[in-house]
Design a protein around this motif. Structure first.
Motif, short mmCIF file in Angstrom:
data_model
loop_
_atom_site.label_atom_id
_atom_site.label_comp_id
_atom_site.label_asym_id
_atom_site.label_seq_id
_atom_site.Cartn_x
_atom_site.Cartn_y
_atom_site.Cartn_z
N LEU A 131 16.64 29.15 -2.23
CA LEU A 131 17.68 28.69 -1.31
C LEU A 131 17.51 29.34 0.06
CD1 LEU A 131 18.95 28.17 -4.21
CD2 LEU A 131 21.09 28.12 -3.01
N VAL A 132 17.94 28.65 1.09
CA VAL A 132 17.89 29.16 2.46
C VAL A 132 19.27 29.01 3.09
CG1 VAL A 132 15.44 28.70 2.79
CG2 VAL A 132 17.11 26.95 3.38
N ASN A 167 21.54 26.41 0.66
CA ASN A 167 21.12 25.23 -0.06
C ASN A 167 19.59 25.26 -0.10
OD1 ASN A 167 21.10 22.71 -1.36
ND2 ASN A 167 22.76 21.95 -0.07
N TYR A 168 19.01 24.31 -0.79
CA TYR A 168 17.56 24.22 -0.83
C TYR A 168 17.06 23.70 0.52
CZ TYR A 168 17.85 25.16 -5.78
OH TYR A 168 18.10 25.76 -6.98
N PRO A 178 15.43 18.42 -3.36
CA PRO A 178 16.74 17.97 -3.86
C PRO A 178 17.83 18.97 -3.47
CG PRO A 178 15.08 17.85 -5.57
CD PRO A 178 14.44 18.55 -4.41
N GLN A 179 18.94 18.46 -3.01
CA GLN A 179 20.04 19.29 -2.54
C GLN A 179 21.08 19.49 -3.63
OE1 GLN A 179 20.10 20.50 1.02
NE2 GLN A 179 18.03 20.08 0.33
N LEU A 180 21.83 20.59 -3.52
CA LEU A 180 22.94 20.84 -4.43
C LEU A 180 24.08 19.88 -4.11
CD1 LEU A 180 22.95 24.73 -4.14
CD2 LEU A 180 22.10 23.39 -6.07
N LEU A 190 25.09 26.09 -8.96
CA LEU A 190 23.65 26.18 -9.18
C LEU A 190 23.24 25.69 -10.57
CD1 LEU A 190 23.17 29.70 -7.61
CD2 LEU A 190 22.20 27.56 -6.74
N ASN A 191 24.23 25.40 -11.43
CA ASN A 191 23.97 24.98 -12.81
C ASN A 191 23.19 26.06 -13.57
OD1 ASN A 191 24.30 23.21 -14.94
ND2 ASN A 191 22.41 22.11 -14.52
N ILE A 192 23.62 27.31 -13.41
CA ILE A 192 23.00 28.46 -14.07
C ILE A 192 24.05 29.10 -14.97
CG2 ILE A 192 22.01 30.76 -13.71
CD1 ILE A 192 20.85 29.68 -11.08
#
Length: 80
Positions: A20-21, A33-34, A39-41, A66-68
């Motif tokens: 992520l940046v 976000n990426y 692909p973006q969150l 983040l789906n973690i």
């Protein structure tokens, strides 16, 4: 063991490790976000960088974004 607050610096290193940046800053909140072209969150990860630690609730919602899982996070964060 339950999830606990972690230092903000450590969480920022984790976000960088995930790829992520920082995309913008609004007041004292940074949005991550990426990079463009990937692909973006569904929504950006928000971090209040002036805080010493990331509160449990913020950590929980950011991991959800983040789906973690908590288990995966606890495993990964040991690297930092």
């Amino acid at each position: 063991m339950g999830i606990k607050p972690i230092p903000t610096r450590k969480f920022l290193k984790y976000l960088k490790w995930l790829g992520l940046v920082k995309i913008r800053t609004e007041a004292s909140h940074d949005s991550y976000n990426y990079p463009e072209g990937e692909p973006q969150l569904m929504r950006p990860v928000i971090v209040r960088t002036k805080d010493k630690d990331i509160p449990i609730l913020h950590l929980h919602t950011n991991l959800e974004t983040l789906n973690i899982t908590h288990k995966q996070f606890e495993h990964d964060i040991k690297k930092f």
